[in-house]
Scaffold this motif. Structure first.
Motif, short mmCIF file in Angstrom:
data_model
loop_
_atom_site.label_atom_id
_atom_site.label_comp_id
_atom_site.label_asym_id
_atom_site.label_seq_id
_atom_site.Cartn_x
_atom_site.Cartn_y
_atom_site.Cartn_z
N VAL A 1 -12.96 -4.57 -15.00
CA VAL A 1 -12.44 -5.74 -14.28
C VAL A 1 -11.15 -5.43 -13.51
O VAL A 1 -11.07 -5.72 -12.31
N PRO A 2 -10.10 -4.85 -14.14
CA PRO A 2 -8.89 -4.59 -13.35
C PRO A 2 -9.09 -3.59 -12.22
O PRO A 2 -8.50 -3.73 -11.14
N VAL A 3 -9.91 -2.56 -12.43
CA VAL A 3 -10.15 -1.58 -11.37
C VAL A 3 -10.88 -2.23 -10.20
O VAL A 3 -10.51 -2.04 -9.03
N ALA A 4 -11.93 -3.01 -10.48
CA ALA A 4 -12.67 -3.68 -9.42
C ALA A 4 -11.80 -4.71 -8.70
O ALA A 4 -11.84 -4.82 -7.46
N LEU A 5 -11.00 -5.46 -9.44
CA LEU A 5 -10.13 -6.47 -8.83
C LEU A 5 -9.10 -5.82 -7.90
O LEU A 5 -8.85 -6.31 -6.79
N TYR A 6 -8.52 -4.73 -8.35
CA TYR A 6 -7.50 -4.07 -7.53
C TYR A 6 -8.10 -3.52 -6.25
O TYR A 6 -7.53 -3.66 -5.16
N ALA A 7 -9.29 -2.90 -6.35
CA ALA A 7 -9.94 -2.37 -5.15
C ALA A 7 -10.37 -3.49 -4.21
O ALA A 7 -10.38 -3.32 -2.98
N TRP A 8 -10.73 -4.65 -4.76
CA TRP A 8 -11.18 -5.78 -3.94
C TRP A 8 -10.01 -6.48 -3.25
O TRP A 8 -10.09 -6.85 -2.08
N ARG A 9 -8.90 -6.64 -3.98
CA ARG A 9 -7.75 -7.36 -3.43
C ARG A 9 -6.90 -6.50 -2.51
O ARG A 9 -6.27 -7.01 -1.59
N ARG A 10 -6.84 -5.21 -2.76
CA ARG A 10 -5.94 -4.34 -2.01
C ARG A 10 -6.75 -3.24 -1.33
O ARG A 10 -7.16 -2.27 -1.97
N ASP A 11 -6.99 -3.39 -0.07
CA ASP A 11 -7.73 -2.37 0.69
C ASP A 11 -6.75 -1.29 1.14
O ASP A 11 -6.44 -1.13 2.32
N THR A 12 -6.24 -0.52 0.16
CA THR A 12 -5.27 0.53 0.43
C THR A 12 -5.83 1.87 -0.03
O THR A 12 -6.81 1.94 -0.77
N GLY A 13 -5.16 2.93 0.40
CA GLY A 13 -5.58 4.26 -0.02
C GLY A 13 -5.47 4.44 -1.52
O GLY A 13 -6.33 5.08 -2.14
N LEU A 14 -4.42 3.89 -2.13
CA LEU A 14 -4.25 4.00 -3.58
C LEU A 14 -5.37 3.29 -4.31
O LEU A 14 -5.94 3.83 -5.28
N ALA A 15 -5.72 2.07 -3.87
CA ALA A 15 -6.79 1.32 -4.53
C ALA A 15 -8.12 2.05 -4.41
O ALA A 15 -8.88 2.15 -5.39
N ARG A 16 -8.40 2.56 -3.21
CA ARG A 16 -9.66 3.30 -3.05
C ARG A 16 -9.66 4.58 -3.87
O ARG A 16 -10.69 4.98 -4.42
N GLY A 17 -8.50 5.23 -3.97
CA GLY A 17 -8.42 6.45 -4.77
C GLY A 17 -8.67 6.19 -6.24
O GLY A 17 -9.36 6.97 -6.92
N ILE A 18 -8.11 5.09 -6.76
CA ILE A 18 -8.33 4.74 -8.17
C ILE A 18 -9.81 4.45 -8.41
O ILE A 18 -10.40 4.90 -9.41
N GLU A 19 -10.42 3.73 -7.49
CA GLU A 19 -11.84 3.40 -7.65
C GLU A 19 -12.70 4.66 -7.60
O GLU A 19 -13.61 4.84 -8.43
N ARG A 20 -12.42 5.56 -6.66
CA ARG A 20 -13.21 6.79 -6.54
C ARG A 20 -13.01 7.69 -7.75
O ARG A 20 -13.94 8.35 -8.22
N ALA A 21 -11.79 7.76 -8.27
CA ALA A 21 -11.54 8.60 -9.45
C ALA A 21 -12.36 8.12 -10.63
O ALA A 21 -12.86 8.92 -11.43
N ALA A 22 -12.53 6.80 -10.75
CA ALA A 22 -13.34 6.26 -11.84
C ALA A 22 -14.81 6.62 -11.68
O ALA A 22 -15.53 6.78 -12.68
N TYR A 23 -15.27 6.77 -10.45
CA TYR A 23 -16.67 7.13 -10.22
C TYR A 23 -16.95 8.60 -10.49
O TYR A 23 -18.07 8.97 -10.84
N LEU A 24 -15.96 9.46 -10.32
CA LEU A 24 -16.20 10.89 -10.39
C LEU A 24 -16.79 11.34 -11.72
O LEU A 24 -17.61 12.25 -11.77
N THR A 25 -16.38 10.71 -12.81
CA THR A 25 -16.82 11.18 -14.12
C THR A 25 -18.31 10.96 -14.34
O THR A 25 -18.88 11.55 -15.27
#
Length: 533
Positions: free
Chosen positions: A346-370
């Motif tokens: 929930v917090p990762v998805a919310l942050y990526a949805w609310r903040r279209d920034t490089g940091l938000a996208r980086g956090i979301e992509r890092a979670a997908y890598l595993t």
């Protein structure tokens, strides 16, 4: 009285206004929480990097220059490309026929087309190999994986087609576009985010899968890594191979981001109007034949194989107390992992949805890598952590639950993120304009609107975790096991009949989850109305 306010009144925080401090803390909670979740989920990558660094640059060069590396790259990339293309074609065509045409029995077709998701990939491999021993190698792997994974494309595309407003397609028709032109120029682009998300999941599944490929005698990076870890005990070489696998996963993520662009498919402030079904006419019979062929190959073969070995297998074992004990333990691990993964997404998805920034996208992509990490690599990373810093947790149930969360976190994140993409930002903005705080907005507005996505996330993680194999083989508590590990024990000895009851129970346990996933994914409006009430 809160500590910051007490310090403020005593003059220990001169010049700092409590309201500004509280606003700063409120803004910081979401990115900090999302970042912490991403770091925890991505920790196995650190272990992989440390293990690969032990080999040094010289051995790494020799390993990467071996002919085996070219074979692994060719096998993995070719398989991923072929299966992704097939699943996109099959998934989109089936979803369009079910949701946009006058196909008879559309609800029944939806259930049948989603049901292969209830059969684990290695059980798909078992069913095909036990009946047709010649199903091996690349094309055997393409057949088995395409049969198993196409619902990951079908379900999200069908959900988008069902809830997307029909005005764009009606406008195309009013301009003289025919059904096929509208399909190509309007409908297909509308489903691009769902297609990209489904292709992403399919590709990442393929990169990390081991059990099905071991049965099909097809060598990929995942099987080579398992061999290095479990047979040769060469953690450095296995770590280097895993780094290459993660690099491939990163490439897949970059390609997906370019295709999808994370566009929100939402019509602000109104309820979407359903599209009028496209009359099939003479194409009705070919459409039914096409869908029947899909169901026969992807669902009919596994059902027949399980029934055959249950009834006629000479090595079949009757269900015993151990079967029910393993069922209970499997469900316990899977449900715990689903609850943790959904809450963490929930917090990762919310942050990526609310903040279209490089940091938000980086956090979301890092979670997908595993998701590209094989289960064996995640398991050994947790063993490494437990032995050095948390010995009481070694070979205890919490470690296995954590492994499931790390492995399948991307499933929960995809479901929650997809659900959020259909929520208008104006809903939160309206609540904020009425003086509601961040927590009230989250609990009273956002979460009720994405409740179907949360249900889908929980169901998908529970469904997948209940059939996980490789990490479970290493992390299960001493003397314990799951349905998957006992199934694997029998299949490695070619005891097809003895393995059948465990495969059947795993499939039966997954059927209610798939039905619930289908209902929640394809009926988001009902969940939203219930939340609104």
């Amino acid at each position: 009285m809160s500590p910051p306010r007490l310090l403020l009144e005593r003059g220990l925080l001169p010049g700092i206004r409590w309201q500004a401090l509280r606003a700063f803390l409120a803004r910081s909670v979401l990115p900090l929480t999302a970042g912490l979740v991403a770091v925890v989920v991505a920790c196995p990558l650190v272990f992989v990097a440390l293990q690969s660094a032990q080999s040094g640059w010289g051995p790494a060069q020799r390993l990467l220059g071996r002919p085996l590396m070219a074979t692994l790259l060719w096998n993995t990339v070719t398989l991923a490309a072929a299966v992704t293309v097939i699943t996109l074609v099959v998934g989109f065509s089936a979803a369009w026929l079910v949701e946009r045409t006058s196909l008879p029995g559309r609800r029944a077709w939806t259930v049948l087309l989603a049901m292969p998701l209830a059969v684990p990939e290695f059980v798909h491999g078992y069913c095909w190999v036990s009946l047709f021993p010649s199903v091996q190698g690349l094309w055997g792997a393409v057949l088995v994986e395409s049969s198993s994974l196409y619902p990951l494309v079908f379900l999200p595309v069908a959900a988008v087609l069902r809830r997307t407003d029909a005005s764009a397609e009606e406008a195309a028709a009013s301009l003289g576009r025919g059904p096929w032109s509208t399909l190509w120029r309007v409908t297909l682009p509308m489903t691009r985010p769902a297609l990209a998300g489904g292709a992403l999941l399919v590709s990442l599944y393929l990169l990390g899968e081991y059990g099905a490929f071991a049965m099909l005698r097809f060598t990929t990076f995942a099987t080579a890594i398992y061999t290095q870890f479990n047979t040769a005990f060469d953690t450095a070489s296995a770590g280097m191979l895993t780094i290459v696998l993660v690099a491939l996963a990163l490439l897949v993520l970059l390609l997906e981001s370019q295709v999808a662009k994370r566009r929100r498919v939402v019509r602000e402030g109104a309820t979407a109007r359903p599209a009028s079904p496209v009359p099939l006419g003479r194409a009705a019979l070919p459409a039914v034949v096409w869908l029947s062929a899909i169901v026969a190959v992807t669902l009919g073969v596994p059902v027949y194989a399980l029934a055959y070995w249950l009834v006629r297998g000479s090595s079949t074992t009757l269900p015993s107390a151990s079967l029910w004990g393993l069922t209970a333990s499997t469900l316990g691990y899977a449900l715990a992992a689903a609850a943790v993964a959904t809450a963490a997404a929930v917090p990762v998805a919310l942050y990526a949805w609310r903040r279209d920034t490089g940091l938000a996208r980086g956090i979301e992509r890092a979670a997908y890598l595993t998701r590209a990490l094989p289960g064996i690599a995640v398991a050994l990373a947790l063993v490494f952590f437990a032995i050095r810093w948390a010995q009481p947790l070694y070979q205890q149930p919490p470690m296995l639950v954590v492994a499931y969360v790390v492995l399948f976190f991307s499933l929960a994140l995809t479901a929650v993120r997809s659900s959020l993409s259909h929520v208008p930002h104006s809903a939160e903005e309206a609540a904020q304009s009425l003086g509601k705080g961040p927590f009230a907005v989250l609990t009273r507005v956002t979460l009720p609107l994405v409740l179907p996505g949360l249900g889908a996330a929980f169901t998908m993680v529970a469904l997948t975790a209940s059939t996980e194999l490789t990490a479970t083989l290493l992390l299960r508590p001493t003397g314990a096991g799951t349905l998957a590990t006992q199934f694997w024990t029998y299949t490695t000895n070619l005891a097809w009949g003895a393995a059948a009851p465990y495969a059947a129970v795993m499939t039966a346990l997954s059927i209610p989850a798939v039905l619930l996933l289908t209902a929640r994914t394809l009926n988001p409006a009902g969940g939203a109305r219930g939340a609104a009430r």
